[in-house]
Design a protein around this motif. Structure first.
Motif, PDB file in Angstrom:
ATOM      1  N   ILE A   6      12.109 -70.643  10.208  1.00  0.00           N
ATOM      2  CA  ILE A   6      13.416 -70.010  10.340  1.00  0.00           C
ATOM      3  C   ILE A   6      14.367 -70.636   9.333  1.00  0.00           C
ATOM      4  CG2 ILE A   6      13.098 -69.450  12.774  1.00  0.00           C
ATOM      5  CD1 ILE A   6      14.898 -71.789  13.511  1.00  0.00           C
ATOM      6  N   ALA A   7      15.448 -69.965   9.058  1.00  0.00           N
ATOM      7  CA  ALA A   7      16.479 -70.466   8.139  1.00  0.00           C
ATOM      8  C   ALA A   7      17.762 -69.700   8.405  1.00  0.00           C
ATOM      9  CB  ALA A   7      16.050 -70.295   6.681  1.00  0.00           C
ATOM     10  N   ASP A   8      18.879 -70.281   7.983  1.00  0.00           N
ATOM     11  CA  ASP A   8      20.158 -69.565   8.024  1.00  0.00           C
ATOM     12  C   ASP A   8      20.458 -69.005   9.415  1.00  0.00           C
ATOM     13  OD1 ASP A   8      20.811 -69.595   5.009  1.00  0.00           O
ATOM     14  OD2 ASP A   8      18.771 -68.822   5.071  1.00  0.00           O
ATOM     15  N   VAL A   9      20.236 -69.820  10.420  1.00  0.00           N
ATOM     16  CA  VAL A   9      20.531 -69.397  11.789  1.00  0.00           C
ATOM     17  C   VAL A   9      22.035 -69.224  11.975  1.00  0.00           C
ATOM     18  CG1 VAL A   9      20.220 -69.931  14.232  1.00  0.00           C
ATOM     19  CG2 VAL A   9      18.475 -70.633  12.575  1.00  0.00           C
ATOM     20  N   HIS A  10      22.818 -70.096  11.346  1.00  0.00           N
ATOM     21  CA  HIS A  10      24.288 -70.025  11.375  1.00  0.00           C
ATOM     22  C   HIS A  10      24.848 -70.061  12.792  1.00  0.00           C
ATOM     23  CE1 HIS A  10      25.279 -69.502   7.083  1.00  0.00           C
ATOM     24  NE2 HIS A  10      24.103 -68.911   7.001  1.00  0.00           N
ATOM     25  N   LEU A  11      24.331 -71.005  13.582  1.00  0.00           N
ATOM     26  CA  LEU A  11      24.899 -71.212  14.915  1.00  0.00           C
ATOM     27  C   LEU A  11      26.383 -71.556  14.788  1.00  0.00           C
ATOM     28  CD1 LEU A  11      22.055 -73.391  16.475  1.00  0.00           C
ATOM     29  CD2 LEU A  11      22.540 -70.982  16.970  1.00  0.00           C
ATOM     30  N   GLY A  12      27.201 -70.935  15.607  1.00  0.00           N
ATOM     31  CA  GLY A  12      28.648 -71.138  15.550  1.00  0.00           C
ATOM     32  C   GLY A  12      29.391 -70.073  14.776  1.00  0.00           C
ATOM     33  N   ALA A  13      28.678 -69.231  14.063  1.00  0.00           N
ATOM     34  CA  ALA A  13      29.332 -68.143  13.326  1.00  0.00           C
ATOM     35  C   ALA A  13      29.797 -67.057  14.297  1.00  0.00           C
ATOM     36  CB  ALA A  13      28.377 -67.542  12.301  1.00  0.00           C
ATOM     37  N   VAL A  14      30.856 -66.348  13.908  1.00  0.00           N
ATOM     38  CA  VAL A  14      31.352 -65.212  14.696  1.00  0.00           C
ATOM     39  C   VAL A  14      31.452 -64.010  13.764  1.00  0.00           C
ATOM     40  CG1 VAL A  14      33.085 -64.386  16.314  1.00  0.00           C
ATOM     41  CG2 VAL A  14      32.724 -66.843  16.053  1.00  0.00           C
ATOM     42  N   LEU A  48       7.709 -76.125  13.757  1.00  0.00           N
ATOM     43  CA  LEU A  48       8.886 -75.289  13.549  1.00  0.00           C
ATOM     44  C   LEU A  48       9.620 -75.814  12.326  1.00  0.00           C
ATOM     45  CD1 LEU A  48      10.907 -73.083  14.399  1.00  0.00           C
ATOM     46  CD2 LEU A  48      12.007 -74.781  15.884  1.00  0.00           C
ATOM     47  N   LEU A  49       9.754 -74.978  11.306  1.00  0.00           N
ATOM     48  CA  LEU A  49      10.410 -75.329  10.050  1.00  0.00           C
ATOM     49  C   LEU A  49      11.793 -74.692  10.012  1.00  0.00           C
ATOM     50  CD1 LEU A  49       7.334 -74.476   7.814  1.00  0.00           C
ATOM     51  CD2 LEU A  49       8.125 -76.794   8.341  1.00  0.00           C
ATOM     52  N   ILE A  50      12.827 -75.487   9.703  1.00  0.00           N
ATOM     53  CA  ILE A  50      14.201 -74.979   9.640  1.00  0.00           C
ATOM     54  C   ILE A  50      14.744 -75.292   8.249  1.00  0.00           C
ATOM     55  CG2 ILE A  50      16.492 -74.985  10.683  1.00  0.00           C
ATOM     56  CD1 ILE A  50      15.224 -76.050  13.247  1.00  0.00           C
ATOM     57  N   ALA A  51      14.837 -74.251   7.404  1.00  0.00           N
ATOM     58  CA  ALA A  51      15.138 -74.427   5.986  1.00  0.00           C
ATOM     59  C   ALA A  51      16.627 -74.286   5.677  1.00  0.00           C
ATOM     60  CB  ALA A  51      14.324 -73.444   5.148  1.00  0.00           C
ATOM     61  N   GLY A  52      17.466 -75.087   6.338  1.00  0.00           N
ATOM     62  CA  GLY A  52      18.873 -75.157   5.981  1.00  0.00           C
ATOM     63  C   GLY A  52      19.771 -74.151   6.654  1.00  0.00           C
ATOM     64  N   ASP A  53      21.082 -74.484   6.666  1.00  0.00           N
ATOM     65  CA  ASP A  53      22.112 -73.655   7.290  1.00  0.00           C
ATOM     66  C   ASP A  53      21.770 -73.312   8.741  1.00  0.00           C
ATOM     67  OD1 ASP A  53      23.626 -73.788   5.038  1.00  0.00           O
ATOM     68  OD2 ASP A  53      23.422 -71.693   4.454  1.00  0.00           O
ATOM     69  N   LYS A 201       2.037 -67.549   0.770  1.00  0.00           N
ATOM     70  CA  LYS A 201       2.428 -68.662  -0.092  1.00  0.00           C
ATOM     71  C   LYS A 201       3.916 -69.004  -0.007  1.00  0.00           C
ATOM     72  CE  LYS A 201       1.922 -71.435  -3.765  1.00  0.00           C
ATOM     73  NZ  LYS A 201       1.022 -72.579  -3.880  1.00  0.00           N
ATOM     74  N   MET A 202       4.801 -68.024  -0.132  1.00  0.00           N
ATOM     75  CA  MET A 202       6.228 -68.309  -0.282  1.00  0.00           C
ATOM     76  C   MET A 202       7.053 -67.161   0.285  1.00  0.00           C
ATOM     77  SD  MET A 202       8.299 -69.472  -3.733  1.00  0.00           S
ATOM     78  CE  MET A 202       7.770 -68.089  -4.760  1.00  0.00           C
ATOM     79  N   ALA A 203       8.076 -67.505   1.094  1.00  0.00           N
ATOM     80  CA  ALA A 203       8.882 -66.455   1.724  1.00  0.00           C
ATOM     81  C   ALA A 203      10.275 -66.955   2.071  1.00  0.00           C
ATOM     82  CB  ALA A 203       8.196 -65.944   2.991  1.00  0.00           C
ATOM     83  N   TYR A 204      11.228 -66.041   1.988  1.00  0.00           N
ATOM     84  CA  TYR A 204      12.539 -66.228   2.613  1.00  0.00           C
ATOM     85  C   TYR A 204      12.440 -65.689   4.039  1.00  0.00           C
ATOM     86  CZ  TYR A 204      15.263 -67.481  -1.565  1.00  0.00           C
ATOM     87  OH  TYR A 204      15.789 -68.131  -2.647  1.00  0.00           O
ATOM     88  N   ALA A 205      12.755 -66.541   5.012  1.00  0.00           N
ATOM     89  CA  ALA A 205      12.745 -66.062   6.399  1.00  0.00           C
ATOM     90  C   ALA A 205      13.923 -65.144   6.670  1.00  0.00           C
ATOM     91  CB  ALA A 205      12.772 -67.246   7.361  1.00  0.00           C
ATOM     92  N   GLY A 206      15.017 -65.305   5.897  1.00  0.00           N
ATOM     93  CA  GLY A 206      16.236 -64.562   6.189  1.00  0.00           C
ATOM     94  C   GLY A 206      16.921 -65.142   7.424  1.00  0.00           C
ATOM     95  N   SER A 207      18.062 -64.618   7.748  1.00  0.00           N
ATOM     96  CA  SER A 207      18.777 -65.078   8.938  1.00  0.00           C
ATOM     97  C   SER A 207      18.231 -64.355  10.163  1.00  0.00           C
ATOM     98  CB  SER A 207      20.280 -64.819   8.801  1.00  0.00           C
ATOM     99  OG  SER A 207      20.526 -63.452   8.527  1.00  0.00           O
ATOM    100  N   PRO A 208      18.011 -65.058  11.287  1.00  0.00           N
ATOM    101  CA  PRO A 208      17.490 -64.383  12.490  1.00  0.00           C
ATOM    102  C   PRO A 208      18.392 -63.249  12.971  1.00  0.00           C
ATOM    103  CG  PRO A 208      17.290 -66.761  12.708  1.00  0.00           C
ATOM    104  CD  PRO A 208      18.126 -66.516  11.483  1.00  0.00           C
ATOM    105  N   GLU A 209      19.715 -63.429  12.833  1.00  0.00           N
ATOM    106  CA  GLU A 209      20.679 -62.362  13.108  1.00  0.00           C
ATOM    107  C   GLU A 209      21.471 -62.096  11.831  1.00  0.00           C
ATOM    108  OE1 GLU A 209      21.634 -60.380  15.628  1.00  0.00           O
ATOM    109  OE2 GLU A 209      20.133 -61.081  17.067  1.00  0.00           O
ATOM    110  N   PRO A 210      21.759 -60.846  11.501  1.00  0.00           N
ATOM    111  CA  PRO A 210      22.589 -60.586  10.323  1.00  0.00           C
ATOM    112  C   PRO A 210      23.989 -61.148  10.528  1.00  0.00           C
ATOM    113  CG  PRO A 210      22.337 -58.583  11.623  1.00  0.00           C
ATOM    114  CD  PRO A 210      21.435 -59.608  12.235  1.00  0.00           C
TER     115      PRO A 210
END
Length: 391
Positions: A6-14, A48-53, A201-210
């Motif tokens: 996962i990446a860019d979860v942005h917990l706390g964003a509104v 579980l891999l968390i690639a920033g943000d 090999k290589m992927a952007y997970a994207g943000s779980p929620e837009p």
């Protein structure tokens, strides 16, 4: 070994804070994260891999405590975390002194570092941002396409890279070069649109929620497995589409490896941003357009959030700029790109010798394809104003 990236979860964003559904969107980001943790638990995921943000900004202590609780619920899963540009490691960051559960490893250095996960026989490499920007292509500088910069204490170990970046201001990445590095998997973060750049090999997970209205389409996470194999990785060519660096072509016909990685994107978001184009003609009415939009939203999901574009030629007397679509669904934006269906040559003859005729003479009406979009807008807005002034 089974992993989730996962990446860019942005917990706390509104997202969409000023809209009626804004408060729900803040809650949904946390709920989707909790759902991923539940998936990890149910599927007995090893890593579980968390690639920033992970957070939208500097994490609050109460937010860290919440996430630590979730991590404590999956004690048999190893978790590796890096900080991105949004949750970068300021000197006073709560990240630095927080007591994480034993199954969490944080790669807090601003230089490439690695950790060895003994139970998984896996090395994970990565770095964290100390500032909001980092313009150095450190991933490509560190891993030039072979194992000379890898740890070798365990020759049969798996090797995974967490890499947050990919644009000019946030660790530029030469994707074709990085793809040649001998990692078993490269877990990318920073770009919110999910994309598998190189299969297995290589992927952007994207943000779980837009997070933003421009982030249309499905969102979720990447799920994968890494296992040993004696066969060569199949040769393939893969175009990953337009990027700032151009269209990349990868050719791995000579690549062989002892490990095999399989990855798949898993949609997980509770809702999406969707584009809706309504085609307008001189017979279109305001009520008719509202009915079209309502029908589309019913068929595509009332919970989603819509960006509506009006395109085509409208009756000059019909104005759509103040048309309110909020009654038919979650509409965040309406773009009126219609043009009035004037017969300009006829109007030029009709108003010859008048202010309107002189205004029309300034535009190449006989070769309209030469007009820029700015000129077209100036023509239609100016003509509308002049006609209004005559009434």
């Amino acid at each position: 070994m089974k992993f989730i990236h996962i990446a860019d979860v942005h917990l706390g964003a509104v997202p969409d804070r000023d809209y009626p559904w804004g408060a729900a969107r803040e809650k949904e980001i946390w709920e989707t994260f909790a759902g991923i943790i539940e998936t990890v638990k149910q599927e007995k995921t090893d890593l579980l891999l968390i690639a920033g943000d992970f957070f939208h900004g500097q994490p609050l202590m109460r937010e860290l405590k919440e996430t630590a609780y979730y991590f404590s619920q999956i004690p048999d899963t190893q978790i590796v975390l890096t900080a991105g540009n949004h949750d970068h490691l300021r000197k006073d960051s709560n990240y630095l002194a927080f007591p994480w559960p034993e199954n969490v490893t944080c790669l807090w250095s601003d230089h490439i570092q690695s950790c060895y996960l003994e139970k998984l026989n896996t090395y994970v490499y990565g770095l964290s941002y100390k500032e909001r920007e980092n313009r150095e292509p450190v991933y490509n500088q560190t891993f030039p396409g072979n194992r000379i910069n890898f740890r070798t204490e365990h020759p049969d170990a798996f090797h995974i890279l967490l890499a947050h970046g990919g644009d000019e201001k946030h660790i530029p990445i030469h994707f074709s070069q990085l793809a040649g590095a001998d990692f078993d998997y490269i877990a990318l973060g920073h770009i919110h649109k999910p994309e598998i750049l190189v299969p297995g090999k290589m992927a952007y997970a994207g943000s779980p929620e837009p997070i933003d209205k421009k982030e249309t389409g499905p969102h979720g996470y990447v799920k994968g497995t890494i296992g040993e194999t004696n066969r060569s990785v199949r040769a393939y060519e893969n175009s990953i589409g337009e990027r700032a660096e151009g269209t990349w072509q990868f050719d791995f016909s000579d690549y062989t490896g002892k490990n095999s990685t399989e990855i798949v994107f898993v949609p997980a978001s509770k809702r999406e941003y969707k584009n809706l184009v309504l085609h307008v003609n001189p017979h279109s009415t305001r009520s008719g357009l509202l009915d079209q939009a309502a029908k589309f939203i019913r068929e595509n999901g009332n919970s989603h959030i819509y960006r509506i574009s009006l395109e085509g030629f409208r009756d000059p007397d019909m104005i759509f700029t103040n048309l309110d679509f909020s009654s038919v669904g979650n509409v965040i934006e309406v773009l009126d790109e219609t043009e009035p269906a004037y017969d300009l040559e006829q109007m030029k003859r009709k108003y010859a010798g008048t202010v309107i005729g002189g205004f029309l003479e300034k535009f190449p009406l006989d070769v309209p394809e030469l007009m820029t979009e700015v000129q077209k807008k100036a023509l239609y807005y100016g003509l509308q104003a002049l006609l209004e002034a005559q009434k």
